[in-house]
Design an enzyme around this catalytic site. Structure first.
Site, PDB file in Angstrom:
ATOM      1  N   ARG A 205     -29.110   7.962 108.014  1.00 32.75           N
ATOM      2  CA  ARG A 205     -28.427   6.991 108.904  1.00 32.75           C
ATOM      3  C   ARG A 205     -27.153   6.421 108.288  1.00 32.75           C
ATOM      4  NH1 ARG A 205     -33.878   5.084 109.910  1.00 32.75           N
ATOM      5  NH2 ARG A 205     -34.621   6.206 111.733  1.00 32.75           N
TER       6      ARG A 205
ATOM      7  N   LYS B 106     -12.362   9.706 111.840  1.00 32.61           N
ATOM      8  CA  LYS B 106     -12.847  10.541 112.942  1.00 32.61           C
ATOM      9  C   LYS B 106     -13.574  11.719 112.308  1.00 32.61           C
ATOM     10  CE  LYS B 106      -9.859   9.797 116.897  1.00 32.61           C
ATOM     11  NZ  LYS B 106      -8.847  10.409 117.789  1.00 32.61           N
TER      12      LYS B 106
ATOM     13  N   GLU C  43       1.362  18.086 112.699  1.00 36.78           N
ATOM     14  CA  GLU C  43       0.848  16.702 112.751  1.00 36.78           C
ATOM     15  C   GLU C  43       1.874  15.740 112.141  1.00 36.78           C
ATOM     16  OE1 GLU C  43      -1.753  16.042 114.479  1.00 36.78           O
ATOM     17  OE2 GLU C  43      -3.368  17.502 114.168  1.00 36.78           O
TER      18      GLU C  43
ATOM     19  N   LYS D 204      -0.416   6.090 109.830  1.00 33.10           N
ATOM     20  CA  LYS D 204      -1.806   6.275 110.305  1.00 33.10           C
ATOM     21  C   LYS D 204      -2.664   5.065 109.940  1.00 33.10           C
ATOM     22  CE  LYS D 204      -5.477   8.974 111.590  1.00 33.10           C
ATOM     23  NZ  LYS D 204      -6.007  10.295 111.722  1.00 33.10           N
TER      24      LYS D 204
ATOM     25  N   GLU E  44     -10.152   3.843 118.938  1.00 32.34           N
ATOM     26  CA  GLU E  44      -9.364   4.353 120.067  1.00 32.34           C
ATOM     27  C   GLU E  44      -9.694   3.593 121.344  1.00 32.34           C
ATOM     28  OE1 GLU E  44      -8.656   8.606 119.473  1.00 32.34           O
ATOM     29  OE2 GLU E  44      -8.687   8.780 121.644  1.00 32.34           O
TER      30      GLU E  44
ATOM     31  N   ARG F 273      -4.312   4.174 119.112  1.00 29.40           N
ATOM     32  CA  ARG F 273      -4.733   5.368 118.366  1.00 29.40           C
ATOM     33  C   ARG F 273      -4.678   6.619 119.246  1.00 29.40           C
ATOM     34  NH1 ARG F 273      -9.544   6.185 113.897  1.00 29.40           N
ATOM     35  NH2 ARG F 273      -8.937   8.325 113.444  1.00 29.40           N
TER      36      ARG F 273
ATOM     37  N   ASN G 173      -3.131  11.526 119.694  1.00 35.68           N
ATOM     38  CA  ASN G 173      -3.625  12.755 120.338  1.00 35.68           C
ATOM     39  C   ASN G 173      -2.511  13.475 121.080  1.00 35.68           C
ATOM     40  OD1 ASN G 173      -6.311  12.513 119.571  1.00 35.68           O
ATOM     41  ND2 ASN G 173      -6.667  10.996 121.165  1.00 35.68           N
TER      42      ASN G 173
ATOM     43  N   HIS H  86      -2.498  17.171 121.982  1.00 36.15           N
ATOM     44  CA  HIS H  86      -3.823  17.714 121.700  1.00 36.15           C
ATOM     45  C   HIS H  86      -4.563  18.169 122.957  1.00 36.15           C
ATOM     46  CE1 HIS H  86      -2.923  16.225 117.763  1.00 36.15           C
ATOM     47  NE2 HIS H  86      -4.129  16.473 117.286  1.00 36.15           N
TER      48      HIS H  86
ATOM     49  N   HIS I 137      -5.745  21.730 122.388  1.00 35.54           N
ATOM     50  CA  HIS I 137      -7.171  22.056 122.266  1.00 35.54           C
ATOM     51  C   HIS I 137      -7.547  23.174 123.230  1.00 35.54           C
ATOM     52  CE1 HIS I 137      -8.582  18.058 120.230  1.00 35.54           C
ATOM     53  NE2 HIS I 137      -8.003  18.879 119.393  1.00 35.54           N
TER      54      HIS I 137
ATOM     55  N   HIS J 173      -4.948  24.932 114.204  1.00 35.64           N
ATOM     56  CA  HIS J 173      -4.869  23.652 114.921  1.00 35.64           C
ATOM     57  C   HIS J 173      -3.403  23.209 115.111  1.00 35.64           C
ATOM     58  CE1 HIS J 173      -6.153  19.696 116.242  1.00 35.64           C
ATOM     59  NE2 HIS J 173      -5.374  19.144 115.335  1.00 35.64           N
TER      60      HIS J 173
HETATM   61  P1  NAD Z   1      -8.865  23.989 107.292  1.00 35.53           P
HETATM   62  O1  NAD Z   1      -9.709  22.897 106.825  1.00 35.53           O
HETATM   63  O2  NAD Z   1      -9.528  25.138 107.983  1.00 35.53           O
HETATM   64  O3  NAD Z   1      -8.023  24.558 106.063  1.00 35.53           O
HETATM   65  C1  NAD Z   1      -7.133  25.598 106.294  1.00 35.53           C
HETATM   66  C2  NAD Z   1      -7.346  26.805 105.373  1.00 35.53           C
HETATM   67  O4  NAD Z   1      -6.711  26.547 104.132  1.00 35.53           O
HETATM   68  C3  NAD Z   1      -8.777  27.141 105.044  1.00 35.53           C
HETATM   69  O5  NAD Z   1      -8.898  28.537 104.937  1.00 35.53           O
HETATM   70  C4  NAD Z   1      -8.969  26.484 103.700  1.00 35.53           C
HETATM   71  O6  NAD Z   1      -9.999  27.078 102.942  1.00 35.53           O
HETATM   72  C5  NAD Z   1      -7.634  26.714 103.065  1.00 35.53           C
HETATM   73  N1  NAD Z   1      -7.245  25.729 102.072  1.00 35.53           N
HETATM   74  C6  NAD Z   1      -7.385  24.394 102.176  1.00 35.53           C
HETATM   75  N2  NAD Z   1      -6.762  23.799 101.159  1.00 35.53           N
HETATM   76  C7  NAD Z   1      -6.257  24.764 100.368  1.00 35.53           C
HETATM   77  C8  NAD Z   1      -5.507  24.754  99.180  1.00 35.53           C
HETATM   78  N3  NAD Z   1      -5.121  23.622  98.609  1.00 35.53           N
HETATM   79  N4  NAD Z   1      -5.170  25.945  98.633  1.00 35.53           N
HETATM   80  C9  NAD Z   1      -5.525  27.104  99.240  1.00 35.53           C
HETATM   81  N5  NAD Z   1      -6.209  27.178 100.385  1.00 35.53           N
HETATM   82  C10 NAD Z   1      -6.561  26.010 100.947  1.00 35.53           C
HETATM   83  O7  NAD Z   1      -7.730  23.466 108.300  1.00 35.53           O
HETATM   84  P2  NAD Z   1      -6.899  22.118 108.409  1.00 35.53           P
HETATM   85  O8  NAD Z   1      -5.657  22.497 109.091  1.00 35.53           O
HETATM   86  O9  NAD Z   1      -6.851  21.376 107.151  1.00 35.53           O
HETATM   87  O10 NAD Z   1      -7.783  21.231 109.404  1.00 35.53           O
HETATM   88  C11 NAD Z   1      -7.982  21.585 110.740  1.00 35.53           C
HETATM   89  C12 NAD Z   1      -9.146  20.790 111.259  1.00 35.53           C
HETATM   90  O11 NAD Z   1      -8.860  19.398 111.158  1.00 35.53           O
HETATM   91  C13 NAD Z   1      -9.483  21.054 112.700  1.00 35.53           C
HETATM   92  O12 NAD Z   1     -10.872  21.245 112.814  1.00 35.53           O
HETATM   93  C14 NAD Z   1      -9.070  19.793 113.420  1.00 35.53           C
HETATM   94  O13 NAD Z   1      -9.845  19.533 114.567  1.00 35.53           O
HETATM   95  C15 NAD Z   1      -9.298  18.771 112.359  1.00 35.53           C
HETATM   96  N6  NAD Z   1      -8.506  17.545 112.518  1.00 35.53           N
HETATM   97  C16 NAD Z   1      -9.170  16.367 112.428  1.00 35.53           C
HETATM   98  C17 NAD Z   1      -8.475  15.179 112.531  1.00 35.53           C
HETATM   99  C18 NAD Z   1      -9.197  13.868 112.360  1.00 35.53           C
HETATM  100  O14 NAD Z   1      -8.592  12.824 112.600  1.00 35.53           O
HETATM  101  N7  NAD Z   1     -10.425  13.870 111.893  1.00 35.53           N
HETATM  102  C19 NAD Z   1      -7.085  15.201 112.737  1.00 35.53           C
HETATM  103  C20 NAD Z   1      -6.443  16.424 112.826  1.00 35.53           C
HETATM  104  C21 NAD Z   1      -7.168  17.593 112.713  1.00 35.53           C
HETATM  105  N1  GLY Z   2      -5.882  12.679 114.552  1.00 35.37           N
HETATM  106  C1  GLY Z   2      -5.956  11.688 115.543  1.00 35.37           C
HETATM  107  C2  GLY Z   2      -6.645  10.456 115.122  1.00 35.37           C
HETATM  108  O1  GLY Z   2      -7.083  10.335 114.000  1.00 35.37           O
HETATM  109  O2  GLY Z   2      -6.802   9.576 115.899  1.00 35.37           O
END
Ligand code: NAD
Ligand code: GLY
Length: 364
Positions: free
Chosen positions: A120, A142, A184, A226, A236, A241, A245, A248, A252, A265
């Protein structure tokens, strides 16, 4: 070291930014001697950073376990989440454990959600390794996994206890991933800060060259923006906030329809932002010259500016209905009103949306 605070009362936390932080035990305070931690990472990052981070934590007397997950957006799933729970239970992690997400947004979102659910709720630290995660996903709490019918559909708002950004990580990030993160970054300029947009126009080449001074300035700027947004609208609820998006709802649709991981992404969001800008232009609330300015910056950042040829314009509408911003069945879109300002709009006709999508075709 740059320190920024996300101000959320008792749940406030620091974002530390500097080169070499994964080798600095003080960056991971409040972890201390005798604490238990689970490092969550993936098969790509483990050989690059896992051992050194482990040693750093062990130097502070922290007992460290690890779980190495498969790499990819398609593994941000309930099935993989269960593997994290199994690892925690097998190693008898209790309520006082801390999960550490070592990776990009996929690892960060999944680990954060695991932390929100395990017993939890246990503590977690974000150690983001992609540009996207350093400027966006690691900050703000998030957390989520994907469902085959929609992205990030199962999750929770759950804040980390700290975010540790080691700028050195970006030097090993593949170029396509680095560029994806720039989407982003550009989003902040369009929605929140005209000065930052202009800075990006002037510094995009330095960023693409991964110049450390430019990166440091850019990441700090994004994290400050941020942190401010999250501090004023954590869940949000008041419209602030939701501005993050931007692009997005369209993006998406591309990610889900094309199959998770086919379009990155940030690539999908880049085209999505252009579609949103076109929508605003068609509604008469955004200047054509500003749409062109956005197109030019995205293009200079080497991001896609055309939608995938495989998707019909109509197919977006189905996915856009499943957006988390939908309220009482009404689609809501984030639209720019000027560069540096945006708002939420509803009651936009399908015709306008479809015309905006078509405007982002290669042939148009
Ligand atoms: P990811 O986590 O898939 O990383 C991208 C690739 O790079 C992967 O293959 C990873 O293994 C590799 N990698 C990561 N760091 C590395 C490094 N330093 N050196 C070599 N390789 C490396 O992708 P991402 O773009 O970081 O994240 C995308 C995700 O984030 C999506 O699922 C999206 O929905 C989410 N997201 C969440 C929020 C939020 O607010 N929580 C905001 C934006 C995006
Ligand atoms: N990436 C959008 C948010 O964190 O609200």
């Amino acid at each position: 070291m740059v320190k920024i605070t996300v101000t959320l009362g008792k749940r406030s936390y620091p974002i530390a930014i500097a080169s070499g932080l994964f080798g600095d035990p003080t960056a991971f305070v409040p972890l201390k001697t005798g604490d238990q931690a689970m490092l969550v990472t993936n098969q790509t990052l483990a050989p690059l950073y896992l051992d050194s981070l482990r040693v750093t934590l062990e130097l502070s007397g922290v007992k460290v376990d690890q779980i190495i997950l498969p790499d990819g957006e398609q593994y941000k799933s309930l099935v993989v989440l269960e593997q994290v729970f199994s690892a925690l239970l097998e190693k008898s992690h209790g309520r006082d454990t801390t999960l550490i997400a070592l990776g990009g947004g996929v690892i960060g979102d999944l680990t954060g959600f695991a932390a929100a659910c395990y017993l939890r709720g246990v503590r977690f630290i974000q150690a983001p390794t992609t540009l996207l995660a350093q400027v966006d996903s690691s900050v703000g709490g998030k957390t989520a996994v994907n469902h085959p019918l929609g992205k990030n559909m199962i999750g929770a708002f759950y804040q980390p206890i700290s975010v540790v950004i080691d700028l050195n990580c970006l030097q090993t990030l593949p170029m396509r991933e680095f560029i994806s993160g720039l989407a982003e970054v550009i989003k902040y300029g369009i929605t929140l800060d005209f000065r930052f947009f202009v800075w990006l126009e002037n510094n995009i080449d330095a960023l693409l060259a991964r110049d450390v001074t430019a990166l440091s300035c850019c990441i700090r700027w994004c994290c400050e923006l941020k942190a401010d947004v999250v501090s004023t609208d954590e869940r949000e609820e008041n419209g602030r906030r939701a501005l993050l998006n931007f692009g997005h709802t369209y993006g998406h649709a591309i990610e889900v329809k094309m199959g998770y991981g086919v379009w990155l992404h940030g690539e999908a969001i880049a085209v999505g932002m252009l579609m949103a800008a076109e929508t605003a232009r068609l509604l008469g609330c955004f200047a054509e010259a500003d749409v062109e300015r956005i197109r030019k910056l995205l293009s200079s950042a080497r991001l896609p500016i055309h939608r995938p040829a495989e998707m019909t314009a109509g197919s977006y509408l189905t996915y856009m209905k499943r957006d988390k911003k939908v309220l009482v069945g009404e689609r809501r879109l984030i639209l720019p009103t000027a560069i540096g300002r945006a708002e939420i709009r509803s009651r936009i006709s399908n015709d306008i949306v479809l015309t905006a999508i078509r405007a982002c075709s290669k042939s148009s």
